[in-house]
Scaffold this active site. Structure first.
Site, PDB file in Angstrom:
ATOM      1  CE  LYS A  86      39.142  31.737  40.085  1.00  0.00           C
ATOM      2  NZ  LYS A  86      38.920  32.679  38.955  1.00  0.00           N
ATOM      3  CD  GLU A 108      34.445  27.528  46.610  1.00  0.00           C
ATOM      4  OE1 GLU A 108      35.103  26.974  47.505  1.00  0.00           O
ATOM      5  OE2 GLU A 108      34.758  28.642  46.141  1.00  0.00           O
ATOM      6  CB  SER A 377      41.869  38.686  36.281  1.00  0.00           C
ATOM      7  OG  SER A 377      40.828  38.610  35.327  1.00  0.00           O
TER       8      SER A 377
HETATM    9  C1  LIG Z   1      37.881  33.591  38.773  1.00  0.00           C
HETATM   10  C2  LIG Z   1      38.268  34.679  37.886  1.00  0.00           C
HETATM   11  C3  LIG Z   1      37.816  36.010  38.090  1.00  0.00           C
HETATM   12  C4  LIG Z   1      36.842  36.394  39.164  1.00  0.00           C
HETATM   13  O1  LIG Z   1      37.290  36.283  40.478  1.00  0.00           O
HETATM   14  P1  LIG Z   1      37.681  37.505  41.377  1.00  0.00           P
HETATM   15  O2  LIG Z   1      37.769  36.902  42.731  1.00  0.00           O
HETATM   16  O3  LIG Z   1      36.625  38.553  41.276  1.00  0.00           O
HETATM   17  O4  LIG Z   1      38.988  38.011  40.899  1.00  0.00           O
HETATM   18  C5  LIG Z   1      38.284  36.991  37.245  1.00  0.00           C
HETATM   19  N1  LIG Z   1      39.118  36.705  36.222  1.00  0.00           N
HETATM   20  C6  LIG Z   1      39.549  35.451  35.983  1.00  0.00           C
HETATM   21  C7  LIG Z   1      40.463  35.213  34.832  1.00  0.00           C
HETATM   22  C8  LIG Z   1      39.146  34.401  36.801  1.00  0.00           C
HETATM   23  O5  LIG Z   1      39.592  33.164  36.551  1.00  0.00           O
END
Ligand SMILES: *Cc1c(COP(=O)(O)O)cnc(C)c1O
Length: 409
Positions: A86, A108, A377
């Site tokens: 993010k 948000e 992620s």
């Molecule tokens: C917010 C988040 C996601 C989901 O968001 P995407 O926009 O689909 O990437 C995935 N993994 C983590 C660790 C997150 O914080």
């Protein structure tokens, strides 16, 4: 993207008249940034000094041995500042806000992760920051609310509707309409009205660019498959974008299967027949909605994947069969998380563990000369409340109760 913000049949910008001028400005500034190599350079510089770019690509030797199939590589977005991909998006938008000369940002947040990242960016750039969050989510995600406030943001609790993410989005739009002059809305994922889906994907595309370079260095050629979890779709677009033209690389998006595809308690938009095309929150995509177009309640053990819509870019790639979509249930996700921790000493976020679960199902069928990349992620250790709860760990429960007793003395 066409001139109206569509990707094939999906996307667009369904916005109220009062926001037209602001979107025009945003589109123009974004177009200028894309054409200006100095902007991308400034972005990379910022991300290498304030976050952890380039993030490593880790060869998961033990997991590879465990499954006896393709070599498993993990792209480590968990090592970003604030613990997830993010940061790529919010810092990019922060630079854009600076160029536009706006002094205030709003966002948000559902699970609080995007709110945390935005509050961090606002602190760094000296911007005023307001975060909208549903009352239900404020109660569930207290630790994130604590940090947002400590980072200097104002957190506004939304008490309308189901008191969750979609109500927070509506409230943020209301704020934006009232304060367009000085305010930018930092959208959290590759959704919403154009240009957000494309712009957010562009900031996130740094993930795939690095990963391609790294896999060539370690493996000598492109991987066979790339896996990412799919909430709104930003980390998936981030790693997929670079590989879209590599026709021999298969791209797999893993959605939140919750209690199972047949349970009704999931967030599977593209890999189950439950979702239907619709227009909401300013864009057209596949939504989990009822016959009247009212949004359904979704469920996932991973708060970040618990969303009714999905990136219009992914709906387009789904329709064109350029990305394959699968889902993983809550139980499979906990198993994948457990295995990854014990084998590699790496703690993926519950969201990311969906990508691991999807990959683990298939990797054993590939040959040892093959390679796959899993996009991690985010990191899971910051999700200790949710993970400990998902494990139903009795000693954790005791700890929480004894702390509560201590505090209420
Ligand atoms: C917010 C988040 C996601 C989901 O968001 P995407 O926009 O689909 O990437 C995935 N993994 C983590 C660790 C997150 O914080």
């Amino acid at each position: 993207m066409d001139k109206n913000g569509f990707f094939g049949n999906w996307g667009g910008a369904y916005i109220p008249e009062v926001l037209y001028q602001t979107f025009q400005e945003l589109k123009e500034e974004y177009a200028r940034c894309r054409k200006d190599p100095a902007f991308w350079q400034e972005y990379l510089e910022l991300m290498s000094t304030y976050s952890c770019r380039p993030t490593p690509l880790t060869y998961a030797e033990n997991l590879t041995k465990h499954f006896g199939g393709a070599k498993i590589y993990i792209k480590r977005e968990d090592l970003n500042h604030t613990g997830a991909h993010k940061a790529n998006n919010v810092m990019g938008q922060g630079l854009l806000v600076k160029r536009m000369g706006k002094k205030r940002v709003i966002a948000e947040t559902g699970a609080g992760q995007h709110g945390m990242a935005t509050a961090t960016m606002a602190a760094k750039f000296g911007l005023e920051c307001t975060i909208y969050m549903g009352e239900e989510d404020v109660m569930r995600q207290r630790p994130n609310v604590f940090w947002m406030e400590k980072l200097g943001a104002t957190v506004i609790t939304v008490k309308d509707g189901s008191r969750t993410l979609k109500d927070a989005i509506n409230e943020a739009f209301r704020d934006w309409v009232t304060n367009v002059e000085n305010t930018h809305y930092v959208f959290g994922t590759a959704c919403g009205p154009a240009p957000f889906p494309e712009m957010v994907s562009w900031f996130q595309s740094v993930i795939g660019m690095e990963a391609a370079e790294q896999i060539l260095k370690y493996h000598g050629r492109m991987p066979e498959k790339v896996y990412a979890c799919v909430g709104g779709g930003s980390n998936a677009m981030g790693i997929f974008k670079r590989f879209l033209d590599e026709t021999d690389v298969e791209l797999i998006g893993v959605e939140a299967g919750g209690h199972g595809a047949d349970s009704g308690a999931h967030a599977i938009r593209l890999s189950s027949p439950d979702a239907t095309p619709g227009v909401a929150q300013g864009y057209k995509t596949m939504f989990l909605q009822n016959d009247d177009g009212q949004m359904n309640l979704t469920h996932s053990v991973a708060a970040g994947l618990d969303y009714v819509g999905v990136s219009p870019i992914l709906s387009d790639l789904w329709e064109k069969k350029q990305v394959r979509f699968e889902s993983a249930t809550d139980d499979e996700v906990i198993q994948a998380l457990d295995l990854t921790m014990k084998q590699e000493g790496i703690i993926p976020a519950l969201e990311s563990a969906h990508a691991f679960a999807g990959a683990f199902r298939e990797v054993g069928q590939l040959s040892p000369d093959n390679a796959i990349i899993i996009n991690q992620s985010g990191r899971g250790d910051k999700d200790i409340f949710t993970i400990a709860h998902a494990y139903a760990d009795p000693s954790w429960k005791e700890f929480i109760i004894s702390r509560a007793k201590e505090y209420s003395k």
